[in-house]
Design an enzyme around this catalytic site. Sequence first.
Site, PDB file in Angstrom:
ATOM      1  N   PRO A 129       0.870  -1.238  -0.171  1.00 55.08           N
ATOM      2  CA  PRO A 129      -0.102  -0.025   0.033  1.00 55.08           C
ATOM      3  C   PRO A 129       0.965   1.265   0.072  1.00 55.08           C
ATOM      4  O   PRO A 129       0.724   2.222   1.097  1.00 55.08           O
ATOM      5  CB  PRO A 129      -1.062  -0.163   1.257  1.00 55.08           C
ATOM      6  N   CYS A 130       1.562   1.446  -1.124  1.00 58.76           N
ATOM      7  CA  CYS A 130       2.121   2.795  -0.987  1.00 58.76           C
ATOM      8  C   CYS A 130       1.248   4.041  -1.278  1.00 58.76           C
ATOM      9  O   CYS A 130       1.785   5.132  -0.987  1.00 58.76           O
ATOM     10  CB  CYS A 130       3.058   2.887  -2.343  1.00 58.76           C
TER      11      CYS A 130
END
Length: 163
Positions: A129-130
């Site tokens: 989850p950047c």
Amino acid sequence: MPPRKQHTVTDSPYGALTLVAEDGVLCGLYMTDQRHRPPEESFGTADDGPFAQVEEQLAAYFAGELKDFTLDLRLNGTPFQRTVWDQLRRIPYGQTRTYGELAAALGKPAASRAVGLANGRNPVGIVVPCHRVIGASGGLTGYGGGLERKQRLLDFERGSALF
């Protein structure tokens, strides 16, 4: 012997997502028009075979039923990039961290810019989850899939928007 690469394209609330596997293990998830998206010819042969579990978990995530992906991943990058990507997976669903907080968590408080560069090269967006990383001011900063997509993901995870 080089790894066997396969890919498929699946629908999502963001439009088409290209899933890429090496030897049956997810190594890429790319949005249409994503920055740093590898050339199509590097994705290998078209084959849905290795992606059933990935598509199932993505569907559950977008339905609001899954908060933590449990997929095997093959993250190809430098040792530092892989360390950053591992740290991204530790950011809880619905929460954010700044680049500086990630750098500090890695024991490299002066490396927020390097963390940002590694974050931008994340090959498996959404699953890693950047989108949960924000600027020091609390504002949105770069996202390979575009800031509008980043905001939609954050709003969705915070429960203030539905897909």
